[in-house]
Design a protein around this motif. Structure first.
Motif, PDB file in Angstrom:
ATOM      1  N   GLU A   4       0.811  -1.216  -0.024  1.00 24.80           N
ATOM      2  CA  GLU A   4       0.063  -0.042   0.029  1.00 24.80           C
ATOM      3  C   GLU A   4       1.048   1.223  -0.127  1.00 24.80           C
ATOM      4  N   LYS A   5       0.361   2.190  -0.790  1.00 28.65           N
ATOM      5  CA  LYS A   5       1.181   3.394  -0.897  1.00 28.65           C
ATOM      6  C   LYS A   5       0.744   4.459   0.237  1.00 28.65           C
ATOM      7  N   PRO A   6       1.461   5.054   0.906  1.00 29.24           N
ATOM      8  CA  PRO A   6       0.853   6.095   2.043  1.00 29.24           C
ATOM      9  C   PRO A   6      -0.154   7.287   1.405  1.00 29.24           C
ATOM     10  N   VAL A   7      -0.932   7.319   2.140  1.00 29.83           N
ATOM     11  CA  VAL A   7      -2.051   8.442   1.794  1.00 29.83           C
ATOM     12  C   VAL A   7      -1.634   9.902   2.262  1.00 29.83           C
ATOM     13  N   PRO A   8      -1.284  10.872   1.286  1.00 33.10           N
ATOM     14  CA  PRO A   8      -0.909  11.874   1.775  1.00 33.10           C
ATOM     15  C   PRO A   8      -1.763  12.772   2.494  1.00 33.10           C
ATOM     16  N   LEU A   9      -1.435  13.548   3.371  1.00 27.87           N
ATOM     17  CA  LEU A   9      -2.476  14.158   4.305  1.00 27.87           C
ATOM     18  C   LEU A   9      -2.483  15.693   3.717  1.00 27.87           C
ATOM     19  N   ASP A  10      -3.786  16.125   3.384  1.00 29.21           N
ATOM     20  CA  ASP A  10      -3.880  17.680   3.126  1.00 29.21           C
ATOM     21  C   ASP A  10      -4.480  18.175   4.171  1.00 29.21           C
ATOM     22  N   LEU A  11      -3.677  18.842   4.901  1.00 27.85           N
ATOM     23  CA  LEU A  11      -4.042  19.392   6.266  1.00 27.85           C
ATOM     24  C   LEU A  11      -4.949  20.709   6.037  1.00 27.85           C
ATOM     25  N   GLU A  12      -4.706  21.357   4.828  1.00 24.92           N
ATOM     26  CA  GLU A  12      -5.431  22.734   4.419  1.00 24.92           C
ATOM     27  C   GLU A  12      -7.052  22.177   4.203  1.00 24.92           C
ATOM     28  N   GLN A  13      -7.276  21.227   3.559  1.00 22.92           N
ATOM     29  CA  GLN A  13      -8.587  20.523   3.125  1.00 22.92           C
ATOM     30  C   GLN A  13      -9.369  20.344   4.508  1.00 22.92           C
ATOM     31  N   MET A  14      -8.437  19.825   5.650  1.00 24.52           N
ATOM     32  CA  MET A  14      -9.058  19.446   6.812  1.00 24.52           C
ATOM     33  C   MET A  14      -9.416  20.729   7.495  1.00 24.52           C
ATOM     34  N   GLY A  15      -8.851  21.844   7.392  1.00 22.11           N
ATOM     35  CA  GLY A  15      -9.131  23.005   8.104  1.00 22.11           C
ATOM     36  C   GLY A  15      -7.909  23.125   9.072  1.00 22.11           C
ATOM     37  N   LEU A  16      -6.673  22.775   8.771  1.00 19.65           N
ATOM     38  CA  LEU A  16      -5.670  22.845   9.814  1.00 19.65           C
ATOM     39  C   LEU A  16      -4.511  23.423   9.009  1.00 19.65           C
ATOM     40  N   GLN A  17      -3.626  23.924   9.643  1.00 18.07           N
ATOM     41  CA  GLN A  17      -2.494  24.588   8.983  1.00 18.07           C
ATOM     42  C   GLN A  17      -1.245  24.088   9.745  1.00 18.07           C
ATOM     43  N   PRO A  18      -0.120  23.688   8.886  1.00 15.02           N
ATOM     44  CA  PRO A  18       0.957  23.026   9.370  1.00 15.02           C
ATOM     45  C   PRO A  18       1.869  23.775  10.310  1.00 15.02           C
ATOM     46  N   ILE A  19       2.496  23.511  11.138  1.00 12.92           N
ATOM     47  CA  ILE A  19       3.478  24.342  11.903  1.00 12.92           C
ATOM     48  C   ILE A  19       4.887  23.847  11.677  1.00 12.92           C
ATOM     49  N   TYR A  20       5.681  24.860  11.124  1.00 15.65           N
ATOM     50  CA  TYR A  20       6.870  24.482  10.820  1.00 15.65           C
ATOM     51  C   TYR A  20       7.942  25.205  12.179  1.00 15.65           C
ATOM     52  N   TYR A  21       8.836  24.111  12.435  1.00 14.13           N
ATOM     53  CA  TYR A  21       9.773  24.302  13.359  1.00 14.13           C
ATOM     54  C   TYR A  21      11.275  24.642  12.727  1.00 14.13           C
ATOM     55  N   ASP A  22      12.142  25.725  13.124  1.00 10.95           N
ATOM     56  CA  ASP A  22      13.161  25.909  12.594  1.00 10.95           C
ATOM     57  C   ASP A  22      14.337  25.115  13.618  1.00 10.95           C
ATOM     58  N   LEU A  23      14.642  23.772  13.131  1.00  9.54           N
ATOM     59  CA  LEU A  23      15.388  22.928  13.870  1.00  9.54           C
ATOM     60  C   LEU A  23      17.026  23.563  13.886  1.00  9.54           C
ATOM     61  N   SER A  24      17.235  24.595  12.943  1.00 10.23           N
ATOM     62  CA  SER A  24      18.657  24.897  12.919  1.00 10.23           C
ATOM     63  C   SER A  24      18.973  25.833  14.054  1.00 10.23           C
ATOM     64  N   ALA A  25      17.940  26.483  14.724  1.00  9.19           N
ATOM     65  CA  ALA A  25      18.045  27.521  15.761  1.00  9.19           C
ATOM     66  C   ALA A  25      18.046  26.893  16.954  1.00  9.19           C
ATOM     67  N   ASP A  26      17.481  25.525  17.078  1.00 11.92           N
ATOM     68  CA  ASP A  26      17.667  24.832  18.317  1.00 11.92           C
ATOM     69  C   ASP A  26      19.240  24.169  18.308  1.00 11.92           C
ATOM     70  N   SER A  27      19.589  23.727  17.295  1.00  9.40           N
ATOM     71  CA  SER A  27      21.114  23.349  17.297  1.00  9.40           C
ATOM     72  C   SER A  27      22.076  24.382  17.719  1.00  9.40           C
ATOM     73  N   ASP A  28      21.919  25.760  17.246  1.00  2.64           N
ATOM     74  CA  ASP A  28      22.674  26.897  17.587  1.00  2.64           C
ATOM     75  C   ASP A  28      22.518  27.116  18.875  1.00  2.64           C
ATOM     76  N   ARG A  29      21.501  27.037  19.841  1.00  5.99           N
ATOM     77  CA  ARG A  29      21.409  27.339  21.089  1.00  5.99           C
ATOM     78  C   ARG A  29      22.177  26.287  21.571  1.00  5.99           C
ATOM     79  N   SER A  30      22.002  24.867  21.373  1.00  4.43           N
ATOM     80  CA  SER A  30      22.627  23.850  22.063  1.00  4.43           C
ATOM     81  C   SER A  30      24.264  23.988  21.880  1.00  4.43           C
ATOM     82  N   SER A  31      24.704  24.557  20.975  1.00  4.71           N
ATOM     83  CA  SER A  31      25.987  24.480  20.724  1.00  4.71           C
ATOM     84  C   SER A  31      26.623  25.686  21.719  1.00  4.71           C
ATOM     85  N   GLU A  32      25.674  26.906  21.887  1.00  7.65           N
ATOM     86  CA  GLU A  32      26.330  28.054  22.582  1.00  7.65           C
ATOM     87  C   GLU A  32      26.639  27.657  24.108  1.00  7.65           C
ATOM     88  N   LYS A  33      25.908  26.534  24.649  1.00  7.01           N
ATOM     89  CA  LYS A  33      26.203  26.202  26.118  1.00  7.01           C
ATOM     90  C   LYS A  33      27.307  25.375  26.045  1.00  7.01           C
TER      91      LYS A  33
END
Length: 164
Positions: free
Chosen positions: A135-164
């Motif tokens: 079976e092929k995975p069914v892509p989720l269309d969040l906008e059709q469901m009335g949801l908006q995706p949240i994107y996180y900037d993971l590079s900012a978290d890695s910069d903070r951990s390297s500063e400590k």
């Protein structure tokens, strides 16, 4: 559990390798224990189990025997089924020659039912697994469901951990 290999003649080893059989001692010992139980319960000790329970014992024992052969020897399912059914027929033939025992076609049929149950269960599990893998995975269309995706900037978290 340690693996002990049995030294087999070359012509037998070729057949074993051809059918993916693993005949190590650690795989054979549990099967021998199951067969010993079957011989002791069925041939040596006449348990005197009544008619309906006798068939349940036959179904359960040969289902476990088929599963054991298939799991322990890592062989093909049809080889496991044929080997278990052959052992069941041989057991019925031997019972025909023993005193206080009788060979029964209904016992052989009960053996076949136990074997068929395991074969059907394994085939069903394999087909379900194969179907899920295909079976092929069914892509989720969040906008059709009335949801908006949240994107996180993971590079900012890695910069903070390297500063400590």
């Amino acid at each position: 559990m340690p693996v002990f290999r049995l030294k087999l003649p070359k012509f037998i080893q070729e057949r074993v390798d051809q059918h993916y059989l693993d005949v190590s001692l650690s795989r054979v010992l549990p099967l021998l224990a199951l067969l010993t139980f079957g011989v002791l319960a069925g041939l040596v000790f006449n348990t005197g189990v009544g008619h309906p329970y006798d068939k349940i014992i036959h179904v359960a024992f040969y289902a476990l025997l088929t599963l054991s052969i298939h799991a322990l020897f890592c062989c093909r399912l049809r080889i496991s089924a044929v080997a278990a059914f052959s052992m069941g027929l041989a057991g019925e033939v031997v019972q025909g020659f023993l005193p206080n025992h009788e060979s029964s076609l209904s016992d052989a049929f009960a053996n076949g039912v136990g074997i068929a149950m395991v074969v059907a269960a394994i085939a069903l599990i394999r087909s379900e697994t194969q179907q899920v893998m295909e079976e092929k995975p069914v892509p989720l269309d969040l906008e059709q469901m009335g949801l908006q995706p949240i994107y996180y900037d993971l590079s900012a978290d890695s910069d903070r951990s390297s500063e400590k």
